[in-house]
Design an enzyme around this catalytic site. Structure first.
Site, PDB file in Angstrom:
ATOM      1  N   CYS A   1       0.810  -1.228   0.000  1.00 44.64           N
ATOM      2  CA  CYS A   1       0.000   0.000   0.000  1.00 44.64           C
ATOM      3  C   CYS A   1       0.841   1.275   0.000  1.00 44.64           C
ATOM      4  O   CYS A   1       0.318   2.351  -0.275  1.00 44.64           O
ATOM      5  CB  CYS A   1      -0.964   0.001   1.185  1.00 44.64           C
ATOM      6  SG  CYS A   1      -2.088  -1.398   1.151  1.00 44.64           S
TER       7      CYS A   1
ATOM      8  N   ASN B   1     -10.135  -0.115   0.228  1.00 46.30           N
ATOM      9  CA  ASN B   1      -8.675   0.001   0.206  1.00 46.30           C
ATOM     10  C   ASN B   1      -8.176  -0.572  -1.122  1.00 46.30           C
ATOM     11  O   ASN B   1      -8.232  -1.777  -1.341  1.00 46.30           O
ATOM     12  CB  ASN B   1      -8.098  -0.774   1.401  1.00 46.30           C
ATOM     13  CG  ASN B   1      -6.578  -0.732   1.451  1.00 46.30           C
ATOM     14  OD1 ASN B   1      -5.924  -0.321   0.507  1.00 46.30           O
ATOM     15  ND2 ASN B   1      -6.030  -1.180   2.576  1.00 46.30           N
TER      16      ASN B   1
ATOM     17  N   HIS C   1      -2.930   7.191   3.037  1.00 44.95           N
ATOM     18  CA  HIS C   1      -3.377   5.916   2.473  1.00 44.95           C
ATOM     19  C   HIS C   1      -4.761   5.590   3.031  1.00 44.95           C
ATOM     20  O   HIS C   1      -5.009   5.721   4.224  1.00 44.95           O
ATOM     21  CB  HIS C   1      -2.380   4.815   2.831  1.00 44.95           C
ATOM     22  CG  HIS C   1      -2.891   3.433   2.542  1.00 44.95           C
ATOM     23  ND1 HIS C   1      -3.422   3.089   1.326  1.00 44.95           N
ATOM     24  CD2 HIS C   1      -2.984   2.328   3.327  1.00 44.95           C
ATOM     25  CE1 HIS C   1      -3.814   1.827   1.365  1.00 44.95           C
ATOM     26  NE2 HIS C   1      -3.558   1.342   2.567  1.00 44.95           N
TER      27      HIS C   1
HETATM   28  C1  COA Z   1     -10.296  -5.345  10.188  1.00 46.21           C
HETATM   29  C2  COA Z   1     -11.015  -4.293  11.006  1.00 46.21           C
HETATM   30  C3  COA Z   1     -12.032  -3.576  10.153  1.00 46.21           C
HETATM   31  C4  COA Z   1     -11.737  -4.974  12.158  1.00 46.21           C
HETATM   32  O1  COA Z   1     -12.371  -4.002  12.958  1.00 46.21           O
HETATM   33  P1  COA Z   1     -12.261  -4.087  14.548  1.00 46.21           P
HETATM   34  O2  COA Z   1     -13.047  -2.983  15.066  1.00 46.21           O
HETATM   35  O3  COA Z   1     -10.788  -4.123  14.866  1.00 46.21           O
HETATM   36  O4  COA Z   1     -12.962  -5.443  14.828  1.00 46.21           O
HETATM   37  P2  COA Z   1     -12.392  -6.740  15.558  1.00 46.21           P
HETATM   38  O5  COA Z   1     -11.402  -7.439  14.695  1.00 46.21           O
HETATM   39  O6  COA Z   1     -11.951  -6.325  16.932  1.00 46.21           O
HETATM   40  O7  COA Z   1     -13.725  -7.591  15.656  1.00 46.21           O
HETATM   41  C5  COA Z   1     -14.822  -7.167  16.421  1.00 46.21           C
HETATM   42  C6  COA Z   1     -15.952  -8.144  16.198  1.00 46.21           C
HETATM   43  O8  COA Z   1     -16.500  -7.946  14.885  1.00 46.21           O
HETATM   44  C7  COA Z   1     -16.522  -9.192  14.194  1.00 46.21           C
HETATM   45  N1  COA Z   1     -16.323  -8.939  12.762  1.00 46.21           N
HETATM   46  C8  COA Z   1     -15.154  -8.867  12.075  1.00 46.21           C
HETATM   47  N2  COA Z   1     -15.414  -8.620  10.786  1.00 46.21           N
HETATM   48  C9  COA Z   1     -16.754  -8.519  10.647  1.00 46.21           C
HETATM   49  C10 COA Z   1     -17.600  -8.266   9.560  1.00 46.21           C
HETATM   50  N3  COA Z   1     -17.143  -8.046   8.311  1.00 46.21           N
HETATM   51  N4  COA Z   1     -18.935  -8.238   9.782  1.00 46.21           N
HETATM   52  C11 COA Z   1     -19.436  -8.450  11.002  1.00 46.21           C
HETATM   53  N5  COA Z   1     -18.678  -8.692  12.088  1.00 46.21           N
HETATM   54  C12 COA Z   1     -17.341  -8.731  11.913  1.00 46.21           C
HETATM   55  C13 COA Z   1     -15.394  -9.990  14.801  1.00 46.21           C
HETATM   56  O9  COA Z   1     -15.601 -11.371  14.591  1.00 46.21           O
HETATM   57  C14 COA Z   1     -15.510  -9.602  16.256  1.00 46.21           C
HETATM   58  O10 COA Z   1     -16.547 -10.327  16.836  1.00 46.21           O
HETATM   59  P3  COA Z   1     -16.400 -10.870  18.344  1.00 46.21           P
HETATM   60  O11 COA Z   1     -16.254  -9.649  19.175  1.00 46.21           O
HETATM   61  O12 COA Z   1     -17.664 -11.611  18.527  1.00 46.21           O
HETATM   62  O13 COA Z   1     -15.153 -11.714  18.335  1.00 46.21           O
HETATM   63  C15 COA Z   1      -9.999  -3.256  11.588  1.00 46.21           C
HETATM   64  O14 COA Z   1      -9.244  -3.863  12.600  1.00 46.21           O
HETATM   65  C16 COA Z   1      -9.073  -2.714  10.553  1.00 46.21           C
HETATM   66  O15 COA Z   1      -9.477  -2.028   9.629  1.00 46.21           O
HETATM   67  N6  COA Z   1      -7.752  -2.960  10.687  1.00 46.21           N
HETATM   68  C17 COA Z   1      -6.783  -2.487   9.739  1.00 46.21           C
HETATM   69  C18 COA Z   1      -6.731  -3.419   8.556  1.00 46.21           C
HETATM   70  C19 COA Z   1      -6.032  -2.781   7.383  1.00 46.21           C
HETATM   71  O16 COA Z   1      -5.982  -1.593   7.247  1.00 46.21           O
HETATM   72  N7  COA Z   1      -5.456  -3.607   6.495  1.00 46.21           N
HETATM   73  C20 COA Z   1      -4.791  -3.126   5.329  1.00 46.21           C
HETATM   74  C21 COA Z   1      -3.484  -2.535   5.669  1.00 46.21           C
HETATM   75  S1  COA Z   1      -2.754  -1.734   4.284  1.00 46.21           S
END
Ligand code: COA
Length: 337
Positions: A122, A294, A264
């Site tokens: 990225c 993204n 980004h």
């Molecule tokens: C991936 C991301 C969206 C997850 O959001 P979050 O707020 O951290 O959520 P968590 O991973 O803590 O999960 C919270 C809950 O939502 C659930 N969940 C995850 N994805 C889900 C989805 N698409 N739909 C519904 N629920 C979802 C999880 O299972 C978890 O449930 P639980 O509490 O019962 O275990 C976030 O962490 C993120 O954007 N991270 C950066 C990733 C990124 O930028 N990658 C590219 C880098 S260049």
């Protein structure tokens, strides 16, 4: 340095196929994977993304890159014949051989140019722009096409709802040209860094893992992305903030001097957290993650192109580009437009 580099044209291209959160939730439900529009919007800010039609083009990624390149050349008032060098930043090339850059060179008719791909995930567009700046500063090239282009959706693991909802396909391009070193309108500074210890936060497993065999016709694995979203979130907020401050400090500038923060586009919540830490009001932060997700190396050039075409970015304004990506890779740049 003898010369400086200036962006004289930008362009972008997205596949026409729009996939809303509702569309995606419906398709994932058929695999038994549960998600919904509300969760995706609240946790990521994404409403929809685009997916390329893999059956339509022989090289869907390079085709998007070529479209974006042609638009950037038009804006710069240059022809393909003016290009000395092509740099395509991509982590999802259509093929390992030949490069996307050579394909684009051929498609747009840039017969004078030499061409290469780079992969910094990225951060790729920022790495490409820095590379172009060096070739221009040394006098080796006068006109360089830099493209960030991805067709990333085929690498998504549809059973991992934390990652597959985030990404989309697209391409953004910039024409970078030589100007006198003391030109007011130029790329002012850059900072790049990498930290391989974070490799396992976001990766696609090696093609040959567990399949190294000379005589048994080793075949490449069908590899899918593996991501640790929660950890990336923390590293991203910290490093985007640190690199923005590094870039500003190096030029004795402050957030108040910056007209547009161009980060980004990974997740709107990451951008909001970084903007808040730095003190950027939301109306000075460029955002397109809501409409495209993204798009990896394509996020910065596409959001830039959008703001240039809408007339939001004006001559003389100061831009702060700020990227992070798998690897991990980081990069920030200051540009006087
Ligand atoms: C991936 C991301 C969206 C997850 O959001 P979050 O707020 O951290 O959520 P968590 O991973 O803590 O999960 C919270 C809950 O939502 C659930 N969940 C995850 N994805 C889900 C989805 N698409 N739909 C519904 N629920 C979802 C999880 O299972 C978890 O449930 P639980 O509490 O019962 O275990 C976030 O962490 C993120 O954007 N991270 C950066 C990733 C990124 O930028 N990658 C590219 C880098 S260049």
């Amino acid at each position: 340095m003898t010369f400086a580099a200036k962006i004289t044209g930008t362009g972008s291209a997205f596949p026409p196929h729009r996939v809303t959160n509702a569309d995606l939730s419906r398709e994932l439900a058929r695999l038994g994977v549960e998600t919904n529009d509300r969760w995706i919007r609240e946790r990521t800010g994404i409403r929809e993304r685009r997916y390329a039609d893999l059956t339509k083009e022989q090289r869907p990624n390079a085709a998007l890159a070529a479209d974006a390149a042609i638009k950037a050349l038009e804006m710069a008032g240059r022809s393909a014949q003016d290009i000395d060098q092509i740099i395509i930043a991509t982590c999802t090339p259509d093929a390992l051989i030949s490069s996307a850059a050579c394909w684009v060179q051929h498609k747009i008719g840039a017969t004078r140019a030499w061409a290469m791909d780079i992969n910094a995930a990225c951060s790729g567009f920022v790495y490409g722009l820095v590379t172009a700046t060096q070739f221009i500063a040394s006098g080796q090239s006068r006109t360089i096409l830099v493209v960030g282009s991805e067709v990333i959706h085929p690498y998504l693991d549809w059973e991992d709802r934390g990652s597959c909802i985030l990404f989309g396909d697209g391409a953004g391009a910039a024409v970078v040209e030589q100007v006198p070193a003391d030109s007011e309108h130029r790329i002012l500074s850059w900072h790049l860094s990498s930290d391989g210890k974070y490799w396992d936060l976001l990766y696609v497993p090696p093609f040959h893992q567990g399949k190294l065999d000379f005589l048994n016709h080793t075949s490449c694995q069908d590899s899918k992305m593996i991501m640790n979203g929660r950890e990336i979130f923390k590293v991203a907020v910290r490093t985007l903030t640190d690199f923005a401050l590094l870039a500003l400090d190096s030029q004795s500038l402050t957030v108040e001097d910056v007209d547009w923060f161009v980060p980004h586009q990974a997740n709107k919540r990451i951008l909001e957290a970084v903007a808040q830490r730095l003190g950027f009001p939301s109306d000075r932060v460029l955002i397109n993650v809501d409409r495209y997700g993204n798009t990896s190396a394509a996020t910065i050039p596409t959001v830039l192109d959008e703001a240039v075409r809408e007339g939001r970015i004006q001559k003389g304004q100061l831009l702060l580009l700020d990227a992070f990506g798998a690897g991990f890779t980081y990069g920030a740049m200051l540009i006087r437009w």
